[in-house]
Write an enzyme that holds these catalytic residues in place. Structure first.
Site, mmCIF file in Angstrom:
data_model
loop_
_atom_site.group_PDB
_atom_site.id
_atom_site.type_symbol
_atom_site.label_atom_id
_atom_site.label_comp_id
_atom_site.label_asym_id
_atom_site.label_seq_id
_atom_site.Cartn_x
_atom_site.Cartn_y
_atom_site.Cartn_z
ATOM 1 N N LYS A 148 0.831 -1.200 0.000
ATOM 2 C CA LYS A 148 0.000 0.000 0.000
ATOM 3 C C LYS A 148 0.871 1.257 0.000
ATOM 4 C CE LYS A 148 -3.897 1.944 2.638
ATOM 5 N NZ LYS A 148 -4.724 1.772 3.845
ATOM 6 N N SER A 221 -9.432 1.926 2.706
ATOM 7 C CA SER A 221 -8.472 2.719 1.968
ATOM 8 C C SER A 221 -7.444 1.878 1.207
ATOM 9 C CB SER A 221 -7.738 3.669 2.933
ATOM 10 O OG SER A 221 -7.009 2.926 3.909
ATOM 11 N N SER A 245 -10.238 -0.570 6.462
ATOM 12 C CA SER A 245 -9.449 -0.311 5.256
ATOM 13 C C SER A 245 -8.803 -1.534 4.634
ATOM 14 C CB SER A 245 -8.367 0.729 5.553
ATOM 15 O OG SER A 245 -8.946 1.989 5.769
#
Length: 554
Positions: A148, A221, A245
């Site tokens: 990420k 996210s 997320s």
């Protein structure tokens, strides 16, 4: 030389100031610089994509049959074994995933950086090591892993959800260093939303789409990871989770995702030099996103074996037993809804299917009713922003970046000014009392684990991911939670009548019903969520191993 890599667009992006748009264009050009023309999809396909793009990597002609076999037919555990035995080389594996990741990006805008050449160089070094010594460097020897965007990887860009925070890291963070030492190869970083606080991934890199239906969100996210793994451009990725997320995007895209209890895994460096004030009372967690249950276990085993608590004393020194944990005679509490929002019909259907499967296999399943969820959600939305909203506004104003609708939404309950130390402490007292009451209620209901929705429905339409109850409540309570795929897919609204006839439980429930009526969810997968008590992460994995066959889990 390619100027900018075109990606499929299903919904428009907000425009910023001319200076912001110029900076954004330069970043996109930088992304495109190392991309060879041979990996670029036809422009006509980008402009006229099918609704479901999951078949395109196999059909587009960019990937060889060997590439397809490597990416389609192996999980991380199988790849590690195949490389260690000499059946595959790391170069072959890394090349295949890097190529497929670039295809996936063009279909969903899932990447923020792509560095195939660096990855292949590292893979060559690992292949040479194995050939000359006969041993691997670790249990992930040669296995490609995606990361990420905000998680530091040496020599690569990260940001904290705003264009003005984009910086290049000189060093790996602790978690990445552990994975690298175990033999992992890094080849790309993945998209995340503005503020890193949305359940949809829309940033200055673009909007990440759901591969199963591009009119739906990939979640957030960690939405870039979820879309990439769903398209098999990654076999194993790393996300973070402070409100859903990891679990939200994993659920939206039909893959596995695990949120550990806080301080079970290292997260140093994840939130930059300034940290995240929300963690005064809502602790963020990290964890794996992948395609099989055993790969979640592999990730946890590798990180725990490195004894990360020796470097970071905040981490609880809990050895990992995971799927080997004995979980006999456990009772599963079935939570059909949270008392605030009744989930949309496909989720209810998946819960009923799971109940039937588990009971047929001899497992004990009994009703579970959570308490105080509306208050929990009110508390967590306020606790996210002890410093007030001004820092976000400052980032946006500095760069001329437009404020996204879901940024406005997540700030709706934020205090207008920075809270005092006493006010933050009062939030903590309220949180701890809520945790105590919930734990006692859990005990009184006599269940060991909770099976519940992962979201209010399947993946949601773009810019509508407003209802986080089913994930964020567990962040507030700091419970470990894993989302797992089911065979249930969203096909039609044939089962809508009974759902529509019932009185909504709240205004939020009414909004979720409206979104169901207005949306097109065809093809969206349905995941379910299993939750354990705080720091019972091992027990949760032991339970998942026990129910694996009953729930047809890969």
């Amino acid at each position: 030389m390619i100027s900018v890599i075109s990606t499929v667009e299903a919904a428009p992006l907000l425009k910023g100031t001319p200076a912001y748009e110029e900076t954004r264009h330069l970043i996109l050009r930088e992304f495109a610089a190392p991309v060879p023309q041979s990996l670029v999809l036809p422009e006509n396909l980008i402009r006229n994509p099918p609704k479901n793009v999951t078949g395109i990597p196999r059909e587009c002609g960019i990937l060889s049959e060997a590439d397809l076999d490597i990416t389609d037919n192996h999980d991380a555990s199988a790849l590690a074994q195949a490389i260690a035995s000499g059946k595959l080389t790391s170069v072959q594996v890394v090349t295949a995933f890097a190529k497929r990741a670039l295809v996936a990006h063009q279909l969903t805008c899932c990447l923020t950086e792509w560095f195939m050449d660096e990855a292949i160089q590292r893979a060559q070094e690992l292949d040479h090591h194995l050939a000359t010594t006969g041993t691997t460097v670790g249990p992930l020897h040669g296995v490609p892993i995606s990361i990420k965007d905000h998680i530091p990887v040496a020599g690569h860009w990260k940001d904290q959800g705003f264009i003005d925070t984009r910086t290049k890291d000189e060093h790996d963070c602790q978690l990445v260093a552990i994975l690298r030492s175990a033999g992992a190869v890094f080849y790309c970083k993945t998209n995340q939303p503005q503020s890193i606080m949305h359940l949809e991934t829309t940033s200055f890199y673009g909007r990440t789409l759901n591969p199963h239906n591009i009119n739906l969100s990939s979640g957030g996210s960690t939405g870039g990871e979820a879309a990439l793994i769903a398209l098999r451009g990654s076999v194993l990725g790393v996300g973070s989770d402070i409100g859903g997320s990891i679990r939200g995007p994993s659920s939206f895209c039909g893959i596995y995702g695990f949120k550990s209890t806080s301080y079970s895994l290292p997260m140093g460096g994840f939130t930059g030099d300034t940290g995240m004030p929300a963690e005064l009372n809502v602790l963020c967690s990290t964890g794996p996103m992948c395609r099989t249950l055993r790969d979640m276990d592999l990730f946890m085993r590798v990180v725990a074996a490195a004894k990360p608590w020796m470097e970071d004393p905040r981490i609880i020194p809990l050895p990992w037993s995971g799927s080997e944990e004995k979980a006999a005679d456990f009772k599963i509490g079935l939570m059909m809804h949270d008392g605030v929002i009744v989930p949309q019909p496909p989720v209810t259907r998946a819960l009923q299917w799971a109940k039937s499967q588990l009971e047929s296999a001899g497992f004990q399943v009994r009703p579970f009713a959570p308490i105080n969820v509306a208050q929990i959600m009110k508390n967590i939305r306020q606790a996210y922003w002890p410093a007030g909203p001004h820092a976000i506004d400052k980032h946006l104003e500095m760069a001329g970046e437009p404020k996204h609708p879901l940024t406005e939404w997540i700030l709706a309950d934020a205090p207008t000014e920075e809270l005092s130390a006493t006010e933050v402490f009062r939030q903590r007292l309220a949180r701890d009392e809520m945790r105590r009451a919930f734990s006692l209620s859990w005990q009184a209901q006599d269940v060991d684990f909770v099976l519940c929705p992962a979201f209010v429905g399947p993946a949601c339409s773009h810019d509508t991911a407003r209802h986080w109850n089913y994930t964020a409540m567990w962040n507030y309570l700091d419970c470990p939670a894993a989302v797992v795929p089911t065979p249930i897919k969203t096909q039609s609204k044939a089962d809508e009548a009974d759902y529509a006839d019932k009185e909504p439980l709240s205004d939020a429930c009414r909004d979720v019903r409206r979104l169901w009526k207005e949306g097109d969810f065809e093809g969206a997968p349905i995941n379910l969520q299993f939750v354990g008590r705080r720091y019972h992460d091992n027990g949760l994995f032991g339970m998942l191993a026990a129910v694996k066959d009953a729930l047809e889990l890969p």
